[in-house]
Design a protein around this motif. Structure first.
Motif, PDB file in Angstrom:
ATOM      1  N   ALA A 237       0.824  -1.211   0.000  1.00  0.00           N
ATOM      2  CA  ALA A 237       0.000   0.000   0.000  1.00  0.00           C
ATOM      3  C   ALA A 237       0.850   1.251   0.000  1.00  0.00           C
ATOM      4  O   ALA A 237       0.461   2.282  -0.558  1.00  0.00           O
ATOM      5  CB  ALA A 237      -0.922  -0.011   1.226  1.00  0.00           C
ATOM      6  N   GLY A 238       2.045   1.188   0.615  1.00  0.00           N
ATOM      7  CA  GLY A 238       2.927   2.357   0.655  1.00  0.00           C
ATOM      8  C   GLY A 238       3.392   2.801  -0.716  1.00  0.00           C
ATOM      9  O   GLY A 238       3.808   3.959  -0.895  1.00  0.00           O
ATOM     10  N   ARG A 239       3.324   1.907  -1.710  1.00  0.00           N
ATOM     11  CA  ARG A 239       3.747   2.274  -3.061  1.00  0.00           C
ATOM     12  C   ARG A 239       2.640   2.986  -3.852  1.00  0.00           C
ATOM     13  O   ARG A 239       2.890   3.479  -4.946  1.00  0.00           O
ATOM     14  CB  ARG A 239       4.181   1.015  -3.820  1.00  0.00           C
ATOM     15  CG  ARG A 239       5.383   0.302  -3.210  1.00  0.00           C
ATOM     16  CD  ARG A 239       5.893  -0.787  -4.148  1.00  0.00           C
ATOM     17  NE  ARG A 239       7.017  -1.494  -3.574  1.00  0.00           N
ATOM     18  CZ  ARG A 239       6.933  -2.644  -2.918  1.00  0.00           C
ATOM     19  NH1 ARG A 239       5.739  -3.216  -2.754  1.00  0.00           N
ATOM     20  NH2 ARG A 239       8.013  -3.234  -2.424  1.00  0.00           N
ATOM     21  N   LEU A 240       1.435   3.007  -3.298  1.00  0.00           N
ATOM     22  CA  LEU A 240       0.341   3.665  -4.004  1.00  0.00           C
ATOM     23  C   LEU A 240       0.472   5.184  -3.892  1.00  0.00           C
ATOM     24  O   LEU A 240       0.910   5.705  -2.854  1.00  0.00           O
ATOM     25  CB  LEU A 240      -1.002   3.223  -3.411  1.00  0.00           C
ATOM     26  CG  LEU A 240      -1.350   1.727  -3.531  1.00  0.00           C
ATOM     27  CD1 LEU A 240      -2.649   1.426  -2.791  1.00  0.00           C
ATOM     28  CD2 LEU A 240      -1.466   1.326  -4.992  1.00  0.00           C
ATOM     29  N   PRO A 241       0.087   5.930  -4.933  1.00  0.00           N
ATOM     30  CA  PRO A 241       0.176   7.400  -4.904  1.00  0.00           C
ATOM     31  C   PRO A 241      -0.968   8.009  -4.106  1.00  0.00           C
ATOM     32  O   PRO A 241      -1.788   8.773  -4.629  1.00  0.00           O
ATOM     33  CB  PRO A 241       0.100   7.764  -6.388  1.00  0.00           C
ATOM     34  CG  PRO A 241      -0.722   6.683  -6.997  1.00  0.00           C
ATOM     35  CD  PRO A 241      -0.374   5.435  -6.253  1.00  0.00           C
ATOM     36  N   LEU A 242      -1.065   7.629  -2.831  1.00  0.00           N
ATOM     37  CA  LEU A 242      -2.130   8.107  -1.956  1.00  0.00           C
ATOM     38  C   LEU A 242      -1.519   8.649  -0.681  1.00  0.00           C
ATOM     39  O   LEU A 242      -0.387   8.306  -0.321  1.00  0.00           O
ATOM     40  CB  LEU A 242      -3.097   6.960  -1.625  1.00  0.00           C
ATOM     41  CG  LEU A 242      -3.889   6.358  -2.804  1.00  0.00           C
ATOM     42  CD1 LEU A 242      -4.640   5.119  -2.343  1.00  0.00           C
ATOM     43  CD2 LEU A 242      -4.864   7.381  -3.382  1.00  0.00           C
ATOM     44  N   PRO A 243      -2.242   9.506   0.042  1.00  0.00           N
ATOM     45  CA  PRO A 243      -1.739   9.996   1.329  1.00  0.00           C
ATOM     46  C   PRO A 243      -1.406   8.836   2.262  1.00  0.00           C
ATOM     47  O   PRO A 243      -2.057   7.781   2.229  1.00  0.00           O
ATOM     48  CB  PRO A 243      -2.903  10.840   1.864  1.00  0.00           C
ATOM     49  CG  PRO A 243      -3.669  11.243   0.643  1.00  0.00           C
ATOM     50  CD  PRO A 243      -3.533  10.113  -0.319  1.00  0.00           C
ATOM     51  N   ARG A 244      -0.405   9.019   3.120  1.00  0.00           N
ATOM     52  CA  ARG A 244       0.071   7.946   3.990  1.00  0.00           C
ATOM     53  C   ARG A 244      -1.023   7.459   4.928  1.00  0.00           C
ATOM     54  O   ARG A 244      -1.123   6.251   5.210  1.00  0.00           O
ATOM     55  CB  ARG A 244       1.267   8.438   4.809  1.00  0.00           C
ATOM     56  CG  ARG A 244       1.899   7.340   5.664  1.00  0.00           C
ATOM     57  CD  ARG A 244       2.503   6.248   4.786  1.00  0.00           C
ATOM     58  NE  ARG A 244       2.979   5.112   5.584  1.00  0.00           N
ATOM     59  CZ  ARG A 244       2.493   3.895   5.512  1.00  0.00           C
ATOM     60  NH1 ARG A 244       1.525   3.614   4.652  1.00  0.00           N
ATOM     61  NH2 ARG A 244       2.971   2.915   6.252  1.00  0.00           N
ATOM     62  N   ALA A 245      -1.881   8.369   5.390  1.00  0.00           N
ATOM     63  CA  ALA A 245      -2.959   7.958   6.291  1.00  0.00           C
ATOM     64  C   ALA A 245      -3.905   6.990   5.593  1.00  0.00           C
ATOM     65  O   ALA A 245      -4.387   6.013   6.183  1.00  0.00           O
ATOM     66  CB  ALA A 245      -3.731   9.180   6.785  1.00  0.00           C
ATOM     67  N   VAL A 246      -4.159   7.225   4.301  1.00  0.00           N
ATOM     68  CA  VAL A 246      -5.061   6.365   3.540  1.00  0.00           C
ATOM     69  C   VAL A 246      -4.425   4.998   3.300  1.00  0.00           C
ATOM     70  O   VAL A 246      -5.060   3.959   3.476  1.00  0.00           O
ATOM     71  CB  VAL A 246      -5.445   7.030   2.203  1.00  0.00           C
ATOM     72  CG1 VAL A 246      -6.280   6.071   1.351  1.00  0.00           C
ATOM     73  CG2 VAL A 246      -6.210   8.320   2.450  1.00  0.00           C
ATOM     74  N   THR A 247      -3.148   4.970   2.891  1.00  0.00           N
ATOM     75  CA  THR A 247      -2.487   3.689   2.640  1.00  0.00           C
ATOM     76  C   THR A 247      -2.360   2.876   3.922  1.00  0.00           C
ATOM     77  O   THR A 247      -2.472   1.655   3.904  1.00  0.00           O
ATOM     78  CB  THR A 247      -1.100   3.908   2.027  1.00  0.00           C
ATOM     79  OG1 THR A 247      -0.292   4.689   2.926  1.00  0.00           O
ATOM     80  CG2 THR A 247      -1.215   4.641   0.692  1.00  0.00           C
ATOM     81  N   TYR A 248      -2.120   3.570   5.050  1.00  0.00           N
ATOM     82  CA  TYR A 248      -2.052   2.877   6.346  1.00  0.00           C
ATOM     83  C   TYR A 248      -3.384   2.208   6.646  1.00  0.00           C
ATOM     84  O   TYR A 248      -3.448   1.066   7.114  1.00  0.00           O
ATOM     85  CB  TYR A 248      -1.688   3.882   7.433  1.00  0.00           C
ATOM     86  CG  TYR A 248      -1.441   3.271   8.791  1.00  0.00           C
ATOM     87  CD1 TYR A 248      -0.182   2.800   9.144  1.00  0.00           C
ATOM     88  CD2 TYR A 248      -2.468   3.175   9.716  1.00  0.00           C
ATOM     89  CE1 TYR A 248       0.037   2.234  10.395  1.00  0.00           C
ATOM     90  CE2 TYR A 248      -2.272   2.607  10.964  1.00  0.00           C
ATOM     91  CZ  TYR A 248      -1.002   2.140  11.295  1.00  0.00           C
ATOM     92  OH  TYR A 248      -0.791   1.570  12.529  1.00  0.00           O
ATOM     93  N   GLY A 249      -4.497   2.936   6.373  1.00  0.00           N
ATOM     94  CA  GLY A 249      -5.822   2.370   6.619  1.00  0.00           C
ATOM     95  C   GLY A 249      -6.142   1.217   5.689  1.00  0.00           C
ATOM     96  O   GLY A 249      -6.721   0.209   6.098  1.00  0.00           O
ATOM     97  N   LEU A 250      -5.744   1.324   4.420  1.00  0.00           N
ATOM     98  CA  LEU A 250      -6.029   0.263   3.460  1.00  0.00           C
ATOM     99  C   LEU A 250      -5.335  -1.040   3.838  1.00  0.00           C
ATOM    100  O   LEU A 250      -5.855  -2.134   3.584  1.00  0.00           O
ATOM    101  CB  LEU A 250      -5.594   0.691   2.054  1.00  0.00           C
ATOM    102  CG  LEU A 250      -6.421   1.801   1.388  1.00  0.00           C
ATOM    103  CD1 LEU A 250      -5.781   2.223   0.075  1.00  0.00           C
ATOM    104  CD2 LEU A 250      -7.857   1.328   1.154  1.00  0.00           C
ATOM    105  N   ALA A 251      -4.156  -0.944   4.438  1.00  0.00           N
ATOM    106  CA  ALA A 251      -3.390  -2.141   4.780  1.00  0.00           C
ATOM    107  C   ALA A 251      -3.782  -2.736   6.116  1.00  0.00           C
ATOM    108  O   ALA A 251      -3.515  -3.921   6.378  1.00  0.00           O
ATOM    109  CB  ALA A 251      -1.894  -1.813   4.785  1.00  0.00           C
ATOM    110  N   SER A 252      -4.419  -1.977   6.984  1.00  0.00           N
ATOM    111  CA  SER A 252      -4.662  -2.440   8.350  1.00  0.00           C
ATOM    112  C   SER A 252      -5.572  -3.664   8.454  1.00  0.00           C
ATOM    113  O   SER A 252      -5.396  -4.475   9.381  1.00  0.00           O
ATOM    114  CB  SER A 252      -5.233  -1.297   9.199  1.00  0.00           C
ATOM    115  OG  SER A 252      -6.461  -0.842   8.642  1.00  0.00           O
TER     116      SER A 252
END
Length: 782
Positions: free
Chosen positions: A392-407
């Motif tokens: 998710a960290g490689r996606l061009p999205l804000p870090r808060a969003v990628t953190y949520g997507l992976a949780s």
């Protein structure tokens, strides 16, 4: 339970308030839905039988000629060996009334009774009161609604009648009731007074029994006194065929509710165990046995579930009452209520389901090793879901969003439970949308002759207005010349199109008994029946049949069949299979040109845009009355009561199931948020804003919502495709394509977003709580 164990249960229930509320509310919603579905399933399973037994309905309704048999002789027929109870004789006649707006409903059978109660056909007065004096009338409850209300007036034979009440007769003994004197005064030369007797027999379970009972009555009265009889079996068949389609529908929603309840309760208890590993270890360290730990966590589920079940019973009964009231109207039954055993069996079953759902994760708690439980605490296993965070960290999205997507990948079991809850909520929504669309389409296409704004009667026996009964010994009145009536309709200003129709008894090769043949003259395409297969009538030499005709004869579209109407026989080619919703006698459709001796009995007229049906009918009636014909403006078609009931049930049950799905998401997100409260505190200390915190929490369920929608919509679509044909089969008919293919692409895309909506709405409250949490408090939380 011992004192220490009770304190542990009480502490667990009080400490995990959100989970406690989720279990209580989810159980309440699921149980309320089950009570509603169960109560309606009970009354839908043989509604006629329940009402008929309650009202002591008549097995046989007989009409006698009072000129040939005395009241004493009729009373003596009630003492025949086969008769167990009787009522009457009541004066009976047929009235042709006009309401206050000028509309003429079909001819009504009027019976004179001093009161609603009797040994046979004990009527249920649904609203208003009984007719006590001249000028008052009680109508059958089937008329109650937009067409008639208490206080409305009818005019018959120059007499104004005020509607003072509505009553239900399970055996359909009459359309209206008045005082005996009023019934006699409304009789006419065309509709003389007859004597109605109602009988119950010790043996009346088959047509053969009824025929034998009728022969005994015939032998007990003078020759020619018995004018006709009507068996309750015909009414029972029509009522049961109308109720049967509701069973598959209710079973589908019932299964969805049960499965979702198991998922939610199991998820809640599993989460409670997962977040209480340290507490479980401490309990074991101070002396609690594995069995006591299991009992404690099962009890923590049963306590709020019991409260939810109690509230669900109350809510289910409150919601079922208005639906049962509508069911009375749809099925013509007596007063219905929730069966007492539904309020016992459903809660007991729900408590068992909750106990089983809680036992599996509680068993896991009992098997945990003490040292391992204390050491691990409530943190997720090290390294679980790290690959998801890297991806998710490689996606061009804000870090808060990628953190949520992976949780969600840190807790795969909990995530799976949330996904199933969202998917089942989406299934319910998709199925409900398709079901209501299909039911509305069925309501729109059934009985096409009732859709025409104006009906013109030639003066003979009417297809739509009921059978004309001449006075005994008098000839049938001569009908108007159809050609002259047709010319008058064609010349009338405002006519857009029209066609003629005639209803005749027919015999069909390969079918025992008689069938009803509806014969059409002119272009009837606009008013034709919806087709299951083949096409509608396009010319002479063609016939359209119902599906059961093909089943009974083994014929196929394209085959020929011999049809006899009167003294004329024609060989017709089967060109289509029509959708039929009546479930009554066999009916075929053909052209009048194939049977020249038959004449149109009615003409159905469509009007140009902006033309008033009432005004048109009045002008046309004045023009054709000298010819012996009449015109009537038809009331706007109202939605069938059964369709309204099913639509209401679908909306209600779907709302409940979607709410339960949202609660499941809420519980899971609360557990995730509390587990990560320290991590959220670190993120806030590093500069994460409240808005970013909300985005993180919502992102943690967004993927689940999208995936749940992708799974739920096809599953709901498939459920609709499975249940609707089963409902049609239960009603004894196949369904046309227009009833089955009700989804369109934009609608399916919107339904796909329903999963995302359920997930986001369920996570909204915990996201707000996480955003409001103070950083210092979060950092101090273990």
């Amino acid at each position: 339970m011992t004192g220490p164990l009770v304190r542990v249960v009480r502490s667990g229930v009080g400490r995990r308030r959100v989970q406690t509320v989720v279990i209580a509310v989810a159980t309440m919603m699921a149980l309320a839905a089950a009570v509603v579905a169960g109560s309606l399933m009970v009354v839908s399973n043989g509604p006629f039988d329940h009402a008929f037994a309650q009202q002591k309905g008549a097995h046989l309704t007989a009409e006698f000629d009072p000129a040939k048999v005395t009241a004493a002789q009729l009373a003596a027929t009630g003492r025949l060996d086969a008769v167990t109870a009787s009522a009457g004789p009541y004066p009976s006649t047929v009235i042709e009334a006009t309401d206050s707006s000028g509309r003429r409903p079909p001819a009504m059978t009027l019976v004179g009774r001093a009161g609603p109660h009797a040994d046979v056909d004990d009527l249920d007065l649904t609203s208003g009161r009984w007719a006590r004096r001249t000028g008052e009338i009680v109508l059958s409850s089937s008329y109650e609604g937009p067409a008639f209300k208490v206080g409305d007036t009818l005019t018959a034979s120059g007499t104004t009648l005020t509607v003072v009440g509505f009553a239900t007769s399970a055996g359909r003994s009459a359309d209206a009731w008045a005082t005996p004197a009023q019934a006699r005064s409304l009789a006419s030369k065309e509709h003389p007074v007859t004597g109605q007797m109602l009988y119950r027999f010790d043996s009346a379970g088959s047509k053969g029994d009824i025929a034998a009972d009728r022969k005994k009555l015939l032998a007990a009265v003078p020759y020619g006194a018995l004018l006709g009889t009507r068996s309750y079996l015909d009414t029972k068949h029509a009522a049961d065929s109308g109720a049967a389609p509701t069973i598959p529908f209710l079973i589908a929603f019932g299964v969805l509710g049960i499965v979702m309840s198991v998922i939610i309760v199991g998820s809640v208890i599993s989460g409670a165990v997962g977040t209480s590993l340290r507490r479980i270890g401490i309990l074991k360290a101070i002396g609690f046995t594995p069995r006591e730990v299991v009992r404690a966590y099962v009890a923590q589920a049963l306590v709020p579930a019991t409260v939810g079940i109690a509230l669900g019973v109350v809510l289910g009964n409150l919601l079922a009452v208005p639906l049962l009231d509508d069911t009375e109207q749809a099925y013509g039954t007596a007063t219905l209520s929730v069966a007492w055993w539904v309020d016992v069996v459903v809660p007991a079953g729900a408590l068992l389901v909750v106990g089983i759902a809680a036992f599996v994760p509680a068993l896991r708690a009992g098997r945990l090793r003490t040292v391992e439980a204390i050491a691990v605490g409530r943190a997720p296993r090290t390294g679980r879901g790290q690959w998801a965070h890297r991806a998710a960290g490689r996606l061009p999205l804000p870090r808060a969003v990628t953190y949520g997507l992976a949780s969600p990948f840190a807790h795969p079991v909990r995530t799976l439970a949330m996904l199933l809850a969202v998917a089942f909520g989406t299934i319910a929504a998709t199925f409900a949308v398709g079901l209501t669309s299909s039911l509305n389409e069925v309501n729109a296409i059934q009985d096409p002759e009732n859709r025409s704004p104006v009906t013109v009667f030639t003066g003979g026996p009417s297809v739509a207005g009921g059978e004309h009964v001449p006075a005994p010994g008098t000839p049938e009145p001569e009908p108007a010349d159809p050609a002259q009536v047709s010319a008058a309709i064609r010349a009338q200003s405002g006519t857009a199109s029209y066609y003629g129709m005639s209803g005749q008894d027919a015999t069909v090769a390969g079918i025992s008994g008689t069938a009803r043949a509806t014969l059409y003259q002119g272009d009837s395409t606009a008013g034709g029946y919806a087709m299951v297969s083949g096409h509608w009538l396009t010319g002479a030499g063609q016939v359209v049949v119902p599906g059961r005709f093909l089943e009974n004869t083994g014929a196929e579209i394209g085959d020929t069949v011999r049809v006899t109407v009167g003294k004329e026989t024609a060989t017709l080619r089967i060109v289509g299979v029509a959708f039929e919703s009546s479930g009554g006698e066999l009916e075929i459709q053909a052209n009048l040109a194939d049977f020249p001796a038959a004449k149109p009995q009615v003409f159905l007229v469509d009007l140009k845009t902006g033309v008033s049906a009432v005004s048109y009918a009045e002008k046309l009636a004045a023009r054709i009355e000298p010819l012996g014909a009449d015109a009537r403006a038809n009331a706007p078609s109202e939605q069938d009561n059964l369709v309204l009931i099913l639509n209401t049930m679908a909306a209600l049950l779907t709302l409940m199931l979607v709410s339960v799905a949202g609660l499941g998401v809420l519980n899971s997100v609360v557990l995730d948020t509390r587990e990560r409260v320290h991590d959220l505190g670190v993120c806030k200390a590093l500069g994460m804003s409240p808005r970013q915190t909300v985005g993180l929490v919502l992102a943690s369920v967004a993927g689940i919502g999208v995936l749940g929608g992708l799974v739920g919509v096809p599953a709901g679509y498939a459920l609709h495709g499975f249940v609707l044909p089963v409902m049609g089969h239960a009603a004894g008919t196949e369904l046309p394509t227009s009833v089955l293919d009700v989804y369109d692409t934009p609608q399916l895309l919107l339904l796909g977003l329903a999963g995302l909506a359920i997930a986001l709405l369920g996570a909204l409250l915990p996201a707000g709580w996480a955003a409001k949490a103070r950083t210092a408090t979060a950092l101090r939380t273990e």
